[in-house]
Write an enzyme that holds these catalytic residues in place. Structure first.
Site, short mmCIF file in Angstrom:
data_model
loop_
_atom_site.label_atom_id
_atom_site.label_comp_id
_atom_site.label_asym_id
_atom_site.label_seq_id
_atom_site.Cartn_x
_atom_site.Cartn_y
_atom_site.Cartn_z
N ASP A 109 43.14 41.74 53.06
CA ASP A 109 43.29 40.90 51.89
C ASP A 109 44.49 39.97 52.09
O ASP A 109 44.54 39.24 53.07
CB ASP A 109 43.41 41.79 50.64
CG ASP A 109 43.45 41.04 49.33
OD1 ASP A 109 42.37 40.58 48.89
OD2 ASP A 109 44.54 40.90 48.76
N TYR A 215 49.77 34.44 44.75
CA TYR A 215 48.73 33.51 44.35
C TYR A 215 49.34 32.22 43.78
O TYR A 215 48.83 31.12 44.03
CB TYR A 215 47.82 34.15 43.30
CG TYR A 215 47.01 35.30 43.84
CD1 TYR A 215 45.77 35.07 44.45
CD2 TYR A 215 47.48 36.61 43.77
CE1 TYR A 215 45.02 36.12 44.95
CE2 TYR A 215 46.73 37.66 44.28
CZ TYR A 215 45.50 37.41 44.87
OH TYR A 215 44.77 38.47 45.38
N HIS A 271 35.29 45.55 48.85
CA HIS A 271 36.44 44.78 49.33
C HIS A 271 37.50 45.70 49.93
O HIS A 271 38.20 45.32 50.87
CB HIS A 271 37.03 43.99 48.16
CG HIS A 271 38.23 43.18 48.51
ND1 HIS A 271 38.16 42.02 49.26
CD2 HIS A 271 39.55 43.36 48.22
CE1 HIS A 271 39.37 41.53 49.42
NE2 HIS A 271 40.23 42.32 48.80
#
Length: 292
Positions: A109, A215, A271
């Site tokens: 990730d 982010y 994921h």
């Protein structure tokens, strides 16, 4: 602190003081063996690698780090502190502080995004690269512009740009979000103690803002990914599917930017494939590493 975080079979806890941040890490395996450096994603911390550390500590000095902003590592307060260049510089300094010149670099990730960028920026320090459910950053940007289906899956990245609200949402109802995430692990759901470990890690002061700032910084002008010729480091991309957040085609898109790349798709997973299907992940990594 949940007992599982002090499991001696996972290694010894230590800290390293870098130029502008202190990082916490867990190390296992004999010193002097080749270094395997493990970079976790969001919302994770070093404990994400609990199934990989025992597997590879026989052959490597395995180090699972809390990335800046996570776990027991330092938590700088500004958004720009989490620009990709700073995150890659942490890894550069960490490898040297551990007494090594190169490593096998494994990232999942967001840890994969950092690993991609690091491999371009400091190619000579990466012997082999393993990426887990993390798209190549340049191909991902292009893919988002041309695939509305992926743009819909990435809605949370836009939501994270809002100040304060994402942190509040994650902390609601005794950090129930982490229980919800754990339910997505269909094949290997965590124990109650392991879920509590995540709640413990992310309930510390500042432990949500740092990770979400990854982010926020990614959408700022401070973040610039290396744009070099094709990466020459041998690379394995492992992809658990179905992934609620990333389309499987992204695993193959990275081939446009890597000279020597292998893709391993692990179906009936998620994921968080390194937790959901650890045996398959470990076998794929071991097979990749044995090829010279």
């Amino acid at each position: 602190m949940p007992a599982c975080l002090n499991n001696p079979s996972l290694g010894n806890h230590d800290f390293v003081h870098l130029e502008d941040v202190r990082l916490h890490y867990v190390a296992s395996g004999q010193e002097g063996k080749p270094l395997m450096l493990l970079l976790h994603g969001f919302p994770e911390f070093w404990f994400s690698w609990r199934y990989q550390i025992p597997e590879f500590k026989k052959d490597y000095r395995v180090v699972a780090v809390d990335m800046r902003g996570y776990g027991d590592s330092g938590k700088p307060g500004k958004k720009k502190d989490y620009a990709i260049g700073n995150l890659s510089k942490d890894i550069y300094q960490l490898i040297q502080a551990l007494g090594y010149k190169k490593c096998v670099l494994v990232g999942h990730d967001w840890g994969g995004a950092v690993a991609w960028n690091f491999a371009y920026s400091y190619t000579d320090m990466v012997e082999k690269l393993v990426i887990v459910n993390s798209p190549h950053p340049i191909s991902f940007a292009k893919y988002l512009r041309t695939h509305f289906s992926q743009l819909k899956k990435s809605w949370y990245m836009m939501f994270f740009q809002v100040p304060f609200v994402p942190e509040f949402m994650f902390s609601m109802n005794d950090f129930a979000a982490f229980e919800a995430i754990s339910k997505s692990l269909r094949n290997n759901p965590p124990s109650d103690d392991e879920v509590e470990a995540y709640k413990y890690a992310f309930s510390q002061p500042g432990a949500l803002t740092g990770p979400i700032n990854y982010y926020r910084a990614a959408f700022s002008k401070q973040t610039k990914y290396e744009r070099a010729a094709k990466l020459k480091v041998p690379t394995l991309v492992i992809w658990g599917e179905p992934d609620k957040y990333l389309e499987t085609n992204l695993a193959h898109e990275a081939k446009n930017y890597v000279e020597n790349m292998t893709v391993k798709i692990i179906p009936d997973s998620s994921h968080f494939v390194l937790l959901d299907r650890p045996k398959e992940v470990n076998a794929a990594v071991r097979e990749f590493l044995k090829d010279k």
